[in-house]
Write a protein that holds these residues in place. Sequence first.
Motif, mmCIF file in Angstrom:
data_model
loop_
_atom_site.group_PDB
_atom_site.id
_atom_site.type_symbol
_atom_site.label_atom_id
_atom_site.label_comp_id
_atom_site.label_asym_id
_atom_site.label_seq_id
_atom_site.Cartn_x
_atom_site.Cartn_y
_atom_site.Cartn_z
ATOM 1 N N MET A 9 0.825 -1.208 0.000
ATOM 2 C CA MET A 9 0.000 0.000 0.000
ATOM 3 C C MET A 9 0.863 1.263 0.000
ATOM 4 O O MET A 9 0.564 2.226 -0.707
ATOM 5 C CB MET A 9 -0.935 -0.006 1.208
ATOM 6 N N GLU A 10 1.930 1.258 0.790
ATOM 7 C CA GLU A 10 2.835 2.408 0.815
ATOM 8 C C GLU A 10 3.488 2.604 -0.551
ATOM 9 O O GLU A 10 3.688 3.735 -0.996
ATOM 10 C CB GLU A 10 3.902 2.221 1.894
ATOM 11 N N GLY A 11 3.806 1.502 -1.204
ATOM 12 C CA GLY A 11 4.389 1.582 -2.541
ATOM 13 C C GLY A 11 3.426 2.191 -3.543
ATOM 14 O O GLY A 11 3.810 3.031 -4.363
ATOM 15 N N LYS A 12 2.174 1.789 -3.471
ATOM 16 C CA LYS A 12 1.166 2.346 -4.378
ATOM 17 C C LYS A 12 0.992 3.844 -4.135
ATOM 18 O O LYS A 12 0.828 4.622 -5.074
ATOM 19 C CB LYS A 12 -0.169 1.628 -4.199
ATOM 20 N N PHE A 13 1.031 4.244 -2.863
ATOM 21 C CA PHE A 13 0.896 5.658 -2.523
ATOM 22 C C PHE A 13 2.083 6.460 -3.061
ATOM 23 O O PHE A 13 1.904 7.519 -3.664
ATOM 24 C CB PHE A 13 0.768 5.816 -1.002
ATOM 25 N N SER A 14 3.289 5.949 -2.862
ATOM 26 C CA SER A 14 4.487 6.636 -3.369
ATOM 27 C C SER A 14 4.465 6.723 -4.889
ATOM 28 O O SER A 14 4.850 7.742 -5.472
ATOM 29 C CB SER A 14 5.759 5.909 -2.929
ATOM 30 N N LYS A 15 4.019 5.662 -5.514
ATOM 31 C CA LYS A 15 3.928 5.633 -6.972
ATOM 32 C C LYS A 15 2.960 6.710 -7.463
ATOM 33 O O LYS A 15 3.264 7.455 -8.399
ATOM 34 C CB LYS A 15 3.464 4.246 -7.422
ATOM 35 N N ALA A 16 1.816 6.824 -6.806
ATOM 36 C CA ALA A 16 0.821 7.828 -7.194
ATOM 37 C C ALA A 16 1.360 9.246 -6.981
ATOM 38 O O ALA A 16 1.187 10.121 -7.840
ATOM 39 C CB ALA A 16 -0.465 7.624 -6.408
ATOM 40 N N LYS A 17 2.021 9.472 -5.843
ATOM 41 C CA LYS A 17 2.608 10.794 -5.583
ATOM 42 C C LYS A 17 3.642 11.138 -6.644
ATOM 43 O O LYS A 17 3.701 12.270 -7.122
ATOM 44 C CB LYS A 17 3.278 10.825 -4.204
ATOM 45 N N GLY A 18 4.445 10.162 -7.001
ATOM 46 C CA GLY A 18 5.466 10.387 -8.016
ATOM 47 C C GLY A 18 4.868 10.725 -9.365
ATOM 48 O O GLY A 18 5.363 11.608 -10.075
ATOM 49 N N GLU A 19 3.792 10.039 -9.721
ATOM 50 C CA GLU A 19 3.129 10.315 -10.997
ATOM 51 C C GLU A 19 2.575 11.737 -11.025
ATOM 52 O O GLU A 19 2.657 12.423 -12.043
ATOM 53 C CB GLU A 19 2.014 9.301 -11.243
ATOM 54 N N ILE A 20 2.027 12.176 -9.898
ATOM 55 C CA ILE A 20 1.485 13.539 -9.815
ATOM 56 C C ILE A 20 2.608 14.566 -9.948
ATOM 57 O O ILE A 20 2.493 15.531 -10.703
ATOM 58 C CB ILE A 20 0.701 13.730 -8.497
ATOM 59 N N LYS A 21 3.702 14.345 -9.215
ATOM 60 C CA LYS A 21 4.836 15.273 -9.294
ATOM 61 C C LYS A 21 5.417 15.311 -10.704
ATOM 62 O O LYS A 21 5.757 16.377 -11.221
ATOM 63 C CB LYS A 21 5.938 14.866 -8.318
ATOM 64 N N GLU A 22 5.537 14.141 -11.303
ATOM 65 C CA GLU A 22 6.088 14.065 -12.655
ATOM 66 C C GLU A 22 5.204 14.839 -13.633
ATOM 67 O O GLU A 22 5.694 15.618 -14.450
ATOM 68 C CB GLU A 22 6.210 12.604 -13.082
ATOM 69 N N SER A 23 3.900 14.648 -13.540
ATOM 70 C CA SER A 23 2.971 15.358 -14.421
ATOM 71 C C SER A 23 3.014 16.866 -14.185
ATOM 72 O O SER A 23 2.997 17.650 -15.138
ATOM 73 C CB SER A 23 1.541 14.855 -14.203
ATOM 74 N N ALA A 24 3.068 17.255 -12.920
ATOM 75 C CA ALA A 24 3.138 18.685 -12.604
ATOM 76 C C ALA A 24 4.420 19.290 -13.165
ATOM 77 O O ALA A 24 4.408 20.407 -13.696
ATOM 78 C CB ALA A 24 3.070 18.894 -11.097
ATOM 79 N N GLY A 25 5.507 18.559 -13.060
ATOM 80 C CA GLY A 25 6.774 19.037 -13.609
ATOM 81 C C GLY A 25 6.723 19.187 -15.118
ATOM 82 O O GLY A 25 7.248 20.153 -15.679
ATOM 83 N N GLU A 26 6.067 18.239 -15.776
ATOM 84 C CA GLU A 26 5.923 18.317 -17.235
ATOM 85 C C GLU A 26 5.087 19.529 -17.633
ATOM 86 O O GLU A 26 5.422 20.248 -18.577
ATOM 87 C CB GLU A 26 5.265 17.046 -17.774
#
Length: 59
Positions: A9-26
């Motif tokens: 579950m923690e991995g899924k949460f980190s993955k989702a946060k990373g996807e959001i940050k990556e998209s925001a950066g793009e």
Amino acid sequence: MKEGTKEEMEGKFSKAKGEIKESAGEMTGDIEMEAKGEAEKRKGEAQEKVGKIRKEFEK
């Protein structure tokens, strides 16, 4: 909660946060944020896999 489930579950949460940050950066053109997001996403993917493996050994 079992350790493997928690890890997954923690991995899924980190993955989702990373996807959001990556998209925001793009979207904003912030290369550093995009890179940090991608790194966090990869970390989350790895953590999720570790959790799945632990769950198998907990059975």
